[in-house]
Scaffold this motif. Sequence first.
Motif, PDB file in Angstrom:
ATOM      1  N   ASP A   1       0.075   4.975   0.865  1.00  0.00           N
ATOM      2  CA  ASP A   1      -0.377   6.083   2.094  1.00  0.00           C
ATOM      3  C   ASP A   1      -0.501   5.357   3.440  1.00  0.00           C
ATOM      4  O   ASP A   1      -1.073   4.487   3.662  1.00  0.00           O
ATOM      5  CB  ASP A   1      -1.788   6.540   1.629  1.00  0.00           C
ATOM      6  CG  ASP A   1      -1.635   7.592   0.513  1.00  0.00           C
ATOM      7  OD1 ASP A   1      -0.884   8.219   0.122  1.00  0.00           O
ATOM      8  OD2 ASP A   1      -2.833   7.461  -0.218  1.00  0.00           O
ATOM      9  N   ASN A   2       0.438   5.809   4.324  1.00  0.00           N
ATOM     10  CA  ASN A   2       0.805   5.602   5.679  1.00  0.00           C
ATOM     11  C   ASN A   2       1.190   4.038   5.728  1.00  0.00           C
ATOM     12  O   ASN A   2       1.075   3.768   6.727  1.00  0.00           O
ATOM     13  CB  ASN A   2      -0.741   5.737   6.485  1.00  0.00           C
ATOM     14  CG  ASN A   2      -1.147   7.255   6.156  1.00  0.00           C
ATOM     15  OD1 ASN A   2      -0.436   7.952   6.657  1.00  0.00           O
ATOM     16  ND2 ASN A   2      -2.445   7.289   6.040  1.00  0.00           N
ATOM     17  N   THR A   3       1.868   3.676   4.535  1.00  0.00           N
ATOM     18  CA  THR A   3       2.546   2.368   4.502  1.00  0.00           C
ATOM     19  C   THR A   3       3.955   2.653   4.068  1.00  0.00           C
ATOM     20  O   THR A   3       4.853   2.590   4.871  1.00  0.00           O
ATOM     21  CB  THR A   3       1.937   1.455   3.746  1.00  0.00           C
ATOM     22  OG1 THR A   3       0.453   1.079   4.352  1.00  0.00           O
ATOM     23  CG2 THR A   3       2.725   0.156   3.665  1.00  0.00           C
ATOM     24  N   ASP A  61      -1.828  -0.900   5.719  1.00  0.00           N
ATOM     25  CA  ASP A  61      -2.048  -0.327   7.200  1.00  0.00           C
ATOM     26  C   ASP A  61      -3.687  -0.446   7.267  1.00  0.00           C
ATOM     27  O   ASP A  61      -4.100  -0.062   8.375  1.00  0.00           O
ATOM     28  CB  ASP A  61      -1.637   1.082   7.508  1.00  0.00           C
ATOM     29  CG  ASP A  61      -2.325   2.069   6.400  1.00  0.00           C
ATOM     30  OD1 ASP A  61      -2.284   2.018   5.361  1.00  0.00           O
ATOM     31  OD2 ASP A  61      -3.106   3.015   7.212  1.00  0.00           O
ATOM     32  N   ASP A  91       0.788  -1.017   0.027  1.00  0.00           N
ATOM     33  CA  ASP A  91      -0.100  -0.347  -0.121  1.00  0.00           C
ATOM     34  C   ASP A  91       1.061   1.202   0.132  1.00  0.00           C
ATOM     35  O   ASP A  91       2.060   1.177   0.458  1.00  0.00           O
ATOM     36  CB  ASP A  91      -0.994   0.009   1.353  1.00  0.00           C
ATOM     37  CG  ASP A  91      -1.418   1.263   1.580  1.00  0.00           C
ATOM     38  OD1 ASP A  91      -2.286   1.723   0.618  1.00  0.00           O
ATOM     39  OD2 ASP A  91      -1.308   1.741   2.618  1.00  0.00           O
ATOM     40  N   ASP A 141      -6.482  -3.337   2.700  1.00  0.00           N
ATOM     41  CA  ASP A 141      -5.201  -4.112   2.618  1.00  0.00           C
ATOM     42  C   ASP A 141      -5.117  -5.575   3.057  1.00  0.00           C
ATOM     43  O   ASP A 141      -4.649  -6.438   2.140  1.00  0.00           O
ATOM     44  CB  ASP A 141      -4.007  -3.087   3.095  1.00  0.00           C
ATOM     45  CG  ASP A 141      -3.822  -1.860   2.677  1.00  0.00           C
ATOM     46  OD1 ASP A 141      -3.992  -1.838   1.563  1.00  0.00           O
ATOM     47  OD2 ASP A 141      -3.696  -0.963   3.306  1.00  0.00           O
TER      48      ASP A 141
HETATM   49 MG   LIG Z   1      -2.633   3.148   3.807  1.00  0.00          MG
END
Ligand SMILES: [Mg+2]
Length: 222
Positions: A10-12, A165, A8, A170
């Motif tokens: 974003d934020n991963t 995340d 992933d 995911d």
């Molecule tokens: Mg994410």
Amino acid sequence: MQRLVLFDLDNTLIDRNGAIHDWAVQFAARHSLADHAATQLVELVQERAFPVTFETIRAQYRLQLSAKSLWRQYCSDIAAAVRCPERVLAGLDVLRATGWRVGVATNGATDIQNAKLQATGLIDRIDGVCVSESVGARKPAHAVFETAAVACGSLLSRGGWMVGDNPETDIDGGRRAGLRTIWIPNGRAWPNRPAAPDHCVPDAEAAIALLLANDCSRSVTT
Ligand SMILES: [Mg+2]
């Protein structure tokens, strides 16, 4: 033997939440908005940021610029703000050097996700990418994982891993696509969902270390 891992975005691989917060503060200042506007702006773009989001923002704050201009500025601001840690970039290089195919499977608008991949240098570290908008389906839809696998020169039927995340998009999505899963909680507890991830690690760097440490031909639980 070729192995596949999809990440992933974003934020991963990148800290989207931090970038959005900084953007909102700057946007509010630039447009002389009230103090609480930054919090509202974060809420507006947090879940999904698309061009239409900026029609809402333009109307809500009575801005002069067109929604199209605001969206373009947002894309370049966010792309300039996000970073992928050097050790993650280096880890992706090691994965590929040791026979892994590395891909990104991300939800979002194609132009901003591609801008982030370019700006962070991730585009040079991956074999393929699928952005949800480009296939007209969002994770947890099978099509996003399948397209990312094919973009990496692989197939889901050969198996692989999904690192992300978001428990639903995911982890559930990756598992249903036939992938083993590594969850990055970002401070949250695993929610009450039918199946837990195969592994849970603090960040992408740890996920890469886990993939490199295991032969990944066997299933290991947390
Ligand atoms: Mg994410």
